[in-house]
Design a protein around this motif. Structure first.
Motif, PDB file in Angstrom:
ATOM      1  N   PRO A  36     -15.143  12.441 -42.470  1.00 43.16           N
ATOM      2  CA  PRO A  36     -15.710  13.557 -41.706  1.00 43.16           C
ATOM      3  C   PRO A  36     -14.795  14.781 -41.822  1.00 43.16           C
ATOM      4  O   PRO A  36     -13.596  14.639 -42.004  1.00 43.16           O
ATOM      5  CB  PRO A  36     -15.701  13.014 -40.278  1.00 43.16           C
ATOM      6  CG  PRO A  36     -14.611  12.000 -40.267  1.00 43.16           C
ATOM      7  CD  PRO A  36     -14.572  11.393 -41.647  1.00 43.16           C
ATOM      8  N   ARG A  37     -15.407  15.970 -41.747  1.00 44.45           N
ATOM      9  CA  ARG A  37     -14.593  17.182 -41.800  1.00 44.45           C
ATOM     10  C   ARG A  37     -14.026  17.478 -40.413  1.00 44.45           C
ATOM     11  O   ARG A  37     -14.730  17.301 -39.414  1.00 44.45           O
ATOM     12  CB  ARG A  37     -15.476  18.357 -42.230  1.00 44.45           C
ATOM     13  CG  ARG A  37     -14.992  18.971 -43.546  1.00 44.45           C
ATOM     14  CD  ARG A  37     -15.966  19.991 -44.014  1.00 44.45           C
ATOM     15  NE  ARG A  37     -15.624  21.321 -43.544  1.00 44.45           N
ATOM     16  CZ  ARG A  37     -16.409  22.378 -43.762  1.00 44.45           C
ATOM     17  NH1 ARG A  37     -17.555  22.240 -44.403  1.00 44.45           N
ATOM     18  NH2 ARG A  37     -16.030  23.564 -43.330  1.00 44.45           N
ATOM     19  N   ALA A  38     -12.785  17.955 -40.378  1.00 43.23           N
ATOM     20  CA  ALA A  38     -12.151  18.188 -39.083  1.00 43.23           C
ATOM     21  C   ALA A  38     -12.843  19.324 -38.329  1.00 43.23           C
ATOM     22  O   ALA A  38     -13.262  20.314 -38.932  1.00 43.23           O
ATOM     23  CB  ALA A  38     -10.673  18.522 -39.273  1.00 43.23           C
ATOM     24  N   ASN A  39     -12.987  19.174 -37.044  1.00 45.80           N
ATOM     25  CA  ASN A  39     -13.585  20.182 -36.156  1.00 45.80           C
ATOM     26  C   ASN A  39     -14.990  20.579 -36.603  1.00 45.80           C
ATOM     27  O   ASN A  39     -15.351  21.740 -36.560  1.00 45.80           O
ATOM     28  CB  ASN A  39     -12.720  21.433 -36.076  1.00 45.80           C
ATOM     29  CG  ASN A  39     -11.296  21.091 -35.707  1.00 45.80           C
ATOM     30  OD1 ASN A  39     -11.069  20.175 -34.919  1.00 45.80           O
ATOM     31  ND2 ASN A  39     -10.354  21.787 -36.311  1.00 45.80           N
ATOM     32  N   PHE A  40     -15.732  19.638 -37.041  1.00 43.15           N
ATOM     33  CA  PHE A  40     -17.050  19.907 -37.592  1.00 43.15           C
ATOM     34  C   PHE A  40     -18.034  18.921 -36.983  1.00 43.15           C
ATOM     35  O   PHE A  40     -17.723  17.755 -36.813  1.00 43.15           O
ATOM     36  CB  PHE A  40     -16.989  19.702 -39.112  1.00 43.15           C
ATOM     37  CG  PHE A  40     -17.681  20.779 -39.871  1.00 43.15           C
ATOM     38  CD1 PHE A  40     -17.069  22.021 -40.041  1.00 43.15           C
ATOM     39  CD2 PHE A  40     -18.938  20.564 -40.402  1.00 43.15           C
ATOM     40  CE1 PHE A  40     -17.707  23.019 -40.736  1.00 43.15           C
ATOM     41  CE2 PHE A  40     -19.574  21.558 -41.092  1.00 43.15           C
ATOM     42  CZ  PHE A  40     -18.965  22.786 -41.278  1.00 43.15           C
ATOM     43  N   TYR A  72     -15.661  15.410 -35.290  1.00 43.40           N
ATOM     44  CA  TYR A  72     -14.360  14.802 -35.554  1.00 43.40           C
ATOM     45  C   TYR A  72     -13.257  15.835 -35.304  1.00 43.40           C
ATOM     46  O   TYR A  72     -13.297  16.944 -35.831  1.00 43.40           O
ATOM     47  CB  TYR A  72     -14.319  14.315 -37.009  1.00 43.40           C
ATOM     48  CG  TYR A  72     -12.940  13.969 -37.509  1.00 43.40           C
ATOM     49  CD1 TYR A  72     -12.202  12.934 -36.919  1.00 43.40           C
ATOM     50  CD2 TYR A  72     -12.384  14.645 -38.586  1.00 43.40           C
ATOM     51  CE1 TYR A  72     -10.941  12.624 -37.386  1.00 43.40           C
ATOM     52  CE2 TYR A  72     -11.114  14.334 -39.054  1.00 43.40           C
ATOM     53  CZ  TYR A  72     -10.393  13.318 -38.453  1.00 43.40           C
ATOM     54  OH  TYR A  72      -9.139  13.014 -38.904  1.00 43.40           O
ATOM     55  N   PHE A  73     -12.303  15.478 -34.443  1.00 43.05           N
ATOM     56  CA  PHE A  73     -11.129  16.336 -34.198  1.00 43.05           C
ATOM     57  C   PHE A  73      -9.914  15.659 -34.799  1.00 43.05           C
ATOM     58  O   PHE A  73      -9.613  14.518 -34.457  1.00 43.05           O
ATOM     59  CB  PHE A  73     -10.902  16.529 -32.699  1.00 43.05           C
ATOM     60  CG  PHE A  73     -12.074  17.155 -31.999  1.00 43.05           C
ATOM     61  CD1 PHE A  73     -12.203  18.530 -31.914  1.00 43.05           C
ATOM     62  CD2 PHE A  73     -13.055  16.350 -31.422  1.00 43.05           C
ATOM     63  CE1 PHE A  73     -13.282  19.099 -31.265  1.00 43.05           C
ATOM     64  CE2 PHE A  73     -14.137  16.916 -30.784  1.00 43.05           C
ATOM     65  CZ  PHE A  73     -14.256  18.290 -30.705  1.00 43.05           C
ATOM     66  N   LYS A  74      -9.260  16.389 -35.700  1.00 44.60           N
ATOM     67  CA  LYS A  74      -8.130  15.772 -36.406  1.00 44.60           C
ATOM     68  C   LYS A  74      -6.842  15.924 -35.576  1.00 44.60           C
ATOM     69  O   LYS A  74      -6.575  16.975 -35.010  1.00 44.60           O
ATOM     70  CB  LYS A  74      -7.976  16.485 -37.749  1.00 44.60           C
ATOM     71  CG  LYS A  74      -7.050  15.811 -38.731  1.00 44.60           C
ATOM     72  CD  LYS A  74      -7.248  16.488 -40.086  1.00 44.60           C
ATOM     73  CE  LYS A  74      -6.027  16.409 -40.965  1.00 44.60           C
ATOM     74  NZ  LYS A  74      -5.495  15.086 -41.170  1.00 44.60           N
ATOM     75  N   ALA A  75      -6.066  14.868 -35.518  1.00 47.32           N
ATOM     76  CA  ALA A  75      -4.776  14.922 -34.816  1.00 47.32           C
ATOM     77  C   ALA A  75      -3.880  15.979 -35.469  1.00 47.32           C
ATOM     78  O   ALA A  75      -3.935  16.136 -36.682  1.00 47.32           O
ATOM     79  CB  ALA A  75      -4.084  13.550 -34.895  1.00 47.32           C
ATOM     80  N   LEU A 117     -13.071  11.221 -32.068  1.00 53.41           N
ATOM     81  CA  LEU A 117     -14.462  11.378 -32.478  1.00 53.41           C
ATOM     82  C   LEU A 117     -15.293  11.492 -31.209  1.00 53.41           C
ATOM     83  O   LEU A 117     -15.149  10.667 -30.295  1.00 53.41           O
ATOM     84  CB  LEU A 117     -14.898  10.143 -33.286  1.00 53.41           C
ATOM     85  CG  LEU A 117     -16.272  10.203 -33.924  1.00 53.41           C
ATOM     86  CD1 LEU A 117     -16.356  11.325 -34.952  1.00 53.41           C
ATOM     87  CD2 LEU A 117     -16.596   8.866 -34.585  1.00 53.41           C
ATOM     88  N   GLU A 118     -16.118  12.563 -31.149  1.00 50.47           N
ATOM     89  CA  GLU A 118     -17.020  12.666 -30.000  1.00 50.47           C
ATOM     90  C   GLU A 118     -18.444  12.515 -30.495  1.00 50.47           C
ATOM     91  O   GLU A 118     -18.887  13.243 -31.381  1.00 50.47           O
ATOM     92  CB  GLU A 118     -16.822  14.002 -29.281  1.00 50.47           C
ATOM     93  CG  GLU A 118     -15.515  14.000 -28.495  1.00 50.47           C
ATOM     94  CD  GLU A 118     -15.317  15.199 -27.571  1.00 50.47           C
ATOM     95  OE1 GLU A 118     -14.249  15.284 -26.963  1.00 50.47           O
ATOM     96  OE2 GLU A 118     -16.241  16.038 -27.482  1.00 50.47           O
ATOM     97  N   ILE A 119     -19.151  11.567 -29.924  1.00 49.51           N
ATOM     98  CA  ILE A 119     -20.504  11.267 -30.385  1.00 49.51           C
ATOM     99  C   ILE A 119     -21.492  11.656 -29.295  1.00 49.51           C
ATOM    100  O   ILE A 119     -21.445  11.118 -28.188  1.00 49.51           O
ATOM    101  CB  ILE A 119     -20.655   9.757 -30.669  1.00 49.51           C
ATOM    102  CG1 ILE A 119     -19.500   9.286 -31.579  1.00 49.51           C
ATOM    103  CG2 ILE A 119     -22.009   9.455 -31.280  1.00 49.51           C
ATOM    104  CD1 ILE A 119     -19.452   7.779 -31.746  1.00 49.51           C
ATOM    105  N   SER A 120     -22.346  12.640 -29.598  1.00 47.56           N
ATOM    106  CA  SER A 120     -23.399  12.979 -28.630  1.00 47.56           C
ATOM    107  C   SER A 120     -24.647  12.203 -29.018  1.00 47.56           C
ATOM    108  O   SER A 120     -25.228  12.430 -30.073  1.00 47.56           O
ATOM    109  CB  SER A 120     -23.713  14.468 -28.675  1.00 47.56           C
ATOM    110  OG  SER A 120     -22.525  15.196 -28.542  1.00 47.56           O
ATOM    111  N   THR A 121     -25.030  11.277 -28.150  1.00 48.24           N
ATOM    112  CA  THR A 121     -26.227  10.481 -28.431  1.00 48.24           C
ATOM    113  C   THR A 121     -27.367  10.992 -27.576  1.00 48.24           C
ATOM    114  O   THR A 121     -27.156  11.764 -26.631  1.00 48.24           O
ATOM    115  CB  THR A 121     -26.004   9.004 -28.079  1.00 48.24           C
ATOM    116  OG1 THR A 121     -25.900   8.906 -26.657  1.00 48.24           O
ATOM    117  CG2 THR A 121     -24.745   8.481 -28.736  1.00 48.24           C
TER     118      THR A 121
END
Ligand SMILES: Cc1cc2nc3c(=O)[nH]c(=O)nc-3n(C[C@H](O)[C@H](O)[C@H](O)COP(=O)(O)OP(=O)(O)OC[C@H]3O[C@@H](n4cnc5c(N)ncnc54)[C@H](O)[C@@H]3O)c2cc1C
Ligand SMILES: Nc1nc2c(ncn2[C@@H]2O[C@H](COP(=O)(O)OP(=O)(O)OP(=O)(O)O)[C@@H](O)[C@H]2O)c(=O)[nH]1
Ligand SMILES: [Mg+2]
Lengths: 447, 606
Positions: free
Chosen positions: A44-48, A70-73, A83-87
């Protein structure tokens, strides 16, 4: 105790019916997990935000069409890969997504674990961490406003400002002890006294401007008091809209206080019906009356109700109402002859005469009270923070006294180091040697 | 004979660290060879003609309490004694001796040469040899090999020393002395890391070229004090004066216009210099708002024709130095004996040492003094004592000792060195101590008595005098206990700032030690409340200090520890949790994690 080397998962939004739910994963294997649940080979691309299907890991069936960010450390909430998943809404989807995450090695997070990791990784300081813990538990909107102020660092900034001025004062003092008078410019002792005093007042002000957690046990409280049979329980039931409190024509019906939360104005308010005030030999009733007085003390608004002469009850207990808002109400105007005058309401609980005008007054008063709190306090502090700030005040005072009586800077500094420790306990501590470094930054020193 | 040699200690360097190390070893009745490049330069003062001063005098006192020579040597060679910071708290009072640069080393040499356990060898240690990571011998420049089981390196500024004066630079250990070249390589070959630092020294002026009538006199104390408890009382010297002049805007202009001739500003010097002792060009450049800086004129020895210009340390070219100084009234026609210069040298970052000052890699190898990144005679001497004590214990196969930072400045010094990276030459400041009110000069013989006895480093004559002092102290405390002022016990009464002990208890007639003990008792009592608070505050760190980290502890396995922290901890390998907590860059949360892990895996409770 928390463990740190694994991935944690939790639902970030409240469980229940809603249009969307957000599930959060944090740890070292977030990318691996992302690939597994989306059945994709790409990173996944960071901050995307990525739109993708999420698949059940056992039968590879589609669970939901979701948005994955996806937020990269270290640029994430926890400082780890996140990873934040909006379902889409609904408990079943959430349950299935979390199950598939767990099957890929993540584990259900413990309460506060995301925040704890954020603290460990230096993303937030202790004050902010405590603010976050508090907002999760906040039960009304006033509280969350103040906690927000703590989280975005307003309190930290304010405290930091004080700590900084303490540090710079200590730096000047240390500098004076470490170098010869001929090499430096000296500060007069009175100047130290003045600065310390200023610092003391500032800290006092922070405490004053803060809503401490014992104050914020949440809602505004309105106590209904008066002589037996005045109609307290009748008014209570009328306000709350339920027949919760027992009404009889026997004096002393209500013994234990009865409470209920209702919406008045823009806020949730706690209404309390109490035992009638009179001199009695009934032990149970005496206990009840004691409780009434306790409630008067806690409540911000007191409604004094009487059949004819509420002012009399007021005057009889005047000293109990300092700093309270009092509303005087004469009841039963269907059978008793009185009119609204001099700010004393005249109503009938039976006929609902004058009730609306009382209600309007009460809701204006509640709104005003809450707004005042908004204006006067800038942040919320918990018991730990408050006691540390108080200790800081005492420490500064002691240092100042020490300097005044002995004129010995080393003694004053010794106390101030204690104060600095307290600041370090309150917010993220500074690296050692900071003062020494400051000495070199700010002064011309040396032989 | 061979057996004997195996137990021998070699010390490379006869500076202040080397001398104290040799004496400490000799006092424990072990043999050592002091190898030094110029046997006439033993105990030489490389830079300023002074011992002690702020922060440093505490170290001199501690060395004295451990039987060292620095305090006594300063007392014997002093031209002026002055107590600094007298208007501030007693904990920061500091004695400073202006010493005779000829007498001081002569005194030290005499004592060293008398010691039968010390043999002096003029030469240069080029390299050392190890077997199973243990020192077995050293090679000397002239080709011979000396077998030994311990080596203490005290090479000062000599390792690959490079002097800079303006654009000119040349190899040297100090002005007029050759550098030492081989040892650095030998250290590197044994996987020991080196770094580079620099320091500077001001010009020496021809006395008769100075117009003394416009300089301001700076006299010593009316009644001079001395450092050493062993120096006989009453202490009497003829106090000579120093003199003070100030730089002016013209001086500054010339320095500013020629600043690129300073190798430090042109980037020619790679080593980092001390911020607390900046060169004059540094002061002028960084504090351009100041129109003047003080300069002290100090005699280098009795009736010396050369004058040390304290405050004008520089690496500007000689021409610019002269021109800048001649702008000052007193220096209108000043001449140099020798211009100021800067020196760059190798040092050995001391996190590679354990608190005993022994290398963590090579058993039997110790480093002390400027090689550990410190600056100053006193800092060097203090480390010398510790390295000496431990090298002696090492060859006797006994447990090494370390010094607690809450009990001595020596402890503060070594703990700082072994836990924090050196960013500039390290010197002592009282602000480095957490419990300054306790770490005073007046109670030093109480603080370090047990350490001195434990290490057995006191001469019988020194022990006798220390005992006498302790007896005087305990007599005083007994008297205090028995005395009341009105209804108040004297002990309580003394805590009032204005009350003096002498108004209630006089010293035994004629006993000057008594007077010093009285002062110490009074100070201890006046500070006792504050010291108690300090102790309580430090209890938490105290507790961490007692938690040892096992050798096999694997930081890589601690979950949640950041990579940077892991790296730091693995480089330093702290021996206790307390030490770990003081490593610059280690956060309290890291310490919490180490604590949890220690508890889980090793059942050690922090
Ligand atoms: C130019 C200059 C400026 C200074 N400025 C200041 C200052 O402003 N303030 C301050 O506090 N301190 C200053 N100092 C530092 C102070 O002199 C030292 O900190 C102190 O002397 C260090 O003591 P030491 O025992 O470590 O080494 P030193 O006193 O330098 O002694 C080193 C000894 O080791 C010998 N040696 C070296 N290598 C070998 C070898 N391989 N084999 C055998 N013998 C060897 C040398 O011959 C010498 O005798 C300065 C020093 C110099 C040279
Ligand atoms: N006529 C008339 N009667 C009322 C009114 N309000 C209350 N009453 C009656 O007054 C009596 C007492 O009412 P409560 O509400 O129980 O009074 P209380 O103040 O709670 O009394 P205690 O709990 O005993 O202290 C009841 O019989 C009610 O019906 C009113 O507005 N008009
Ligand atoms: Mg009732």
């Amino acid at each position: 105790m928390y463990v740190f080397n694994d991935d944690i998962v939790a639902l970030a939004t409240l469980p229940g019916k809603s249009a969307l739910n957000v599930i959060r994963v944090s740890g070292k294997n977030v990318i691996k997990i992302y690939r597994a649940i989306t059945l994709s080979s790409k990173k996944p691309r960071a901050n995307f935000a990525h739109v993708s299907c999420i698949y059940n890991q056992s039968d590879k069936k589609q669970i939901d069409y979701s948005l994955l960010t996806y937020f990269k450390a270290p640029k994430s909430y926890t400082g780890e890969d996140v990873l934040e998943i909006s379902t889409h809404g609904g408990n079943i989807i959430v349950k299935q997504v979390i199950e598939s995450l767990i099957s890929k090695g993540a584990r259900q997070a413990l309460p506060g674990e995301f925040t704890y990791r954020a603290y460990i990784n230096g993303k937030i300081d202790l004050l902010q961490a405590e603010g976050i813990a508090a907002i999760v538990e906040a039960n009304n909107n006033i509280d969350s406003y103040y906690h927000l102020n703590t989280i975005n660092g307003t309190l930290t900034k304010e405290v930091q400002k004080n700590k900084d001025s303490l540090m710079s004062l200590m730096t000047v003092a240390e500098h004076e002890l470490d170098f010869l008078d001929s090499e430096i410019e000296k500060k007069e002792l009175q100047e130290y006294n003045k600065s310390l005093n200023k610092l003391y007042l500032h800290t006092k002000k922070i405490i004053k401007k803060s809503l401490s957690s014992e104050q914020q046990s949440g809602n505004l409280q309105v106590a209904i008091i008066g002589r037996p049979n005045a109609g307290k329980s009748s008014l209570f039931n009328l306000l709350t809209g339920h027949q919760k409190s027992i009404i009889t024509n026997i004096k002393g019906t209500t013994r234990d206080p009865v409470e209920s939360n209702i919406d008045i104005g823009n806020h949730e308010v706690k209404i309390i019906d109490t035992a009638g005030l009179r001199t009695t030999k009934d032990v149970v009733e005496i206990k009840g009356i004691e409780k009434t007085f306790a409630h008067i003390e806690e409540a911000q608004i007191i409604i004094i109700i009487d059949e004819k002469n509420a002012s009399q009850t007021y005057l009889a207990n005047k000293n109990k109402f300092k700093q309270k808002s009092v509303i005087l109400v004469n009841n039963k105007n269907d059978i008793n002859n009185h009119k609204q005058k001099n700010g004393v309401f005249s109503i009938s609980c039976k006929k609902k005469n004058g009730f609306n005008s009382l209600l309007t007054h009460l809701s204006t008063l509640c709104n005003q009270k809450v707004d005042r709190v908004y204006k006067e306090s800038s942040f919320s502090i918990n018991v730990r923070q408050k006691s540390l700030l108080q200790k800081i005040c005492r420490g500064i005072n002691k240092a100042n006294k020490g300097l005044e009586t002995t004129g010995d800077l080393t003694i004053c500094l010794s106390s101030l180091y204690g104060v600095l420790d307290l600041y370090n306990e309150l917010i993220r501590p500074d690296a050692k040697n900071k003062i020494i470094n400051e000495i070199f930054k700010g002064f011309c020193v040396g032989k | 004979m061979l057996e004997n040699n195996k137990k021998k200690i070699v010390i490379a360097g006869g500076g202040h660290a080397g001398v104290e190390a040799a004496l400490a070893i000799a006092r424990t009745k072990q043999k050592c060879v002091l190898v030094t490049m110029d046997s006439g330069a033993i105990g030489r003062l490389s830079c300023n003609p002074a011992i002690g001063g702020l922060g440093k005098s505490h170290l001199v006192k501690e060395v004295d309490a451990l039987g060292g020579i620095m305090g006594a040597a300063a007392d014997q060679s002093s031209l002026q004694m002055k107590t600094l910071n007298k208007t501030k708290g007693r904990a920061v009072w500091a004695l400073r001796a202006q010493v005779d640069k000829k007498k001081y080393p002569a005194f030290v040499s005499k004592i060293i040469k008398k010691e039968k356990y010390i043999s002096i060898l003029e030469g240069e240690v080029l390299s050392f040899n190890t077997k199973n990571e243990k020192i077995v011998s050293v090679n000397l420049k002239e080709g011979s090999t000396l077998s030994c089981s311990s080596l203490i390196i005290t090479s000062g500024t000599f390792l690959n020393g490079l002097i800079h004066i303006g654009e000119r630079s040349f190899s040297a250990g100090r002005m007029g002395e050759a550098p030492s070249r081989g040892l650095s390589e030998s250290l590197l070959n044994h996987d020991i890391k080196l770094g580079r630092l620099k320091t500077g020294t001001p010009p020496r002026l021809v006395r008769d070229s100075i117009n003394w009538s416009v300089a301001v006199e700076a006299p010593g104390d009316e009644i001079p004090s001395c450092f050493s408890l062993y120096t006989s009382r009453p202490y009497k010297i003829k106090q000579e004066s120093c003199f003070l002049v100030n730089t002016n805007q013209n001086t500054h202009n010339i320095i500013n216009n020629n600043i690129e001739s300073s190798p430090m500003f042109s980037g020619k010097i790679s080593g980092v210099g001390p911020r607390y002792c900046p060169s004059i060009e540094d002061k002028v450049f960084r504090f351009s708002e100041r129109s003047s800086h003080p300069l002290f004129l100090e005699p280098e020895w009795k009736n010396s024709h050369q004058i040390y210009l304290n405050g004008f340390s520089t690496s500007l070219s000689e021409k610019v130095q002269l021109k800048a100084l001649r702008q000052i009234e007193a220096f209108k026609s000043v001449e140099f004996v020798r211009p100021g210069y800067a020196i760059e040298y190798d040092y050995c970052p001391p996190y590679q040492l354990s608190p005993s000052l022994m290398s963590k890699k090579i058993s039997g190898l110790f480093c002390a003094g400027q090689i550990n990144g410190t600056s100053g005679y006193e800092e060097a001497a203090a480390q010398g004592v510790v390295a000496g004590i431990n090298a002696s214990l090492y060859i006797q196969k006994k447990d090494l000792v370390s010094f607690d930072r809450q009990n001595s400045y020596i402890g503060v010094l070594i703990d700082d060195l072994t836990t924090s990276p050196i960013e500039e030459p390290y010197r002592m400041f009282t602000s480095r101590a957490e419990n300054r009110l306790y770490l005073r000069a007046d109670n030093v013989y109480e603080r370090l008595y047990n350490s001195a006895l434990g290490a057995d480093v006191l001469l019988s004559s020194q022990l006798r005098i220390q005992k006498k002092f302790h007896k005087a102290l305990s007599d005083i405390y007994n008297k205090i206990k028995k005395t009341r002022v009105g209804n108040t016990p004297l002990e309580k009464f003394l805590k009032r700032p204005e009350v003096k002990i002498l108004d209630h208890i006089g010293p035994n007639k004629g006993s000057l030690i008594d007077a010093e003990a009285l002062f110490s008792a009074e100070t201890s009592i006046k500070y006792s409340g504050y010291i108690k608070n300090e102790k309580e505050r430090l209890l938490k760190t105290r507790r961490l200090e007692l938690v040892r980290i096992p050798k096999e502890f694997d930081y890589k396995k601690i979950p949640g520890l950041s990579n940077e922290s892991k790296e730091l901890l693995i480089t330093v390998l702290p021996e206790t949790v307390g030490q770990a907590s003081r490593i610059a860059g280690i956060r309290p949360t890291d310490i919490a994690l180490i604590g949890i892990y220690l508890n889980n895996k090793f059942h050690v409770k922090p």
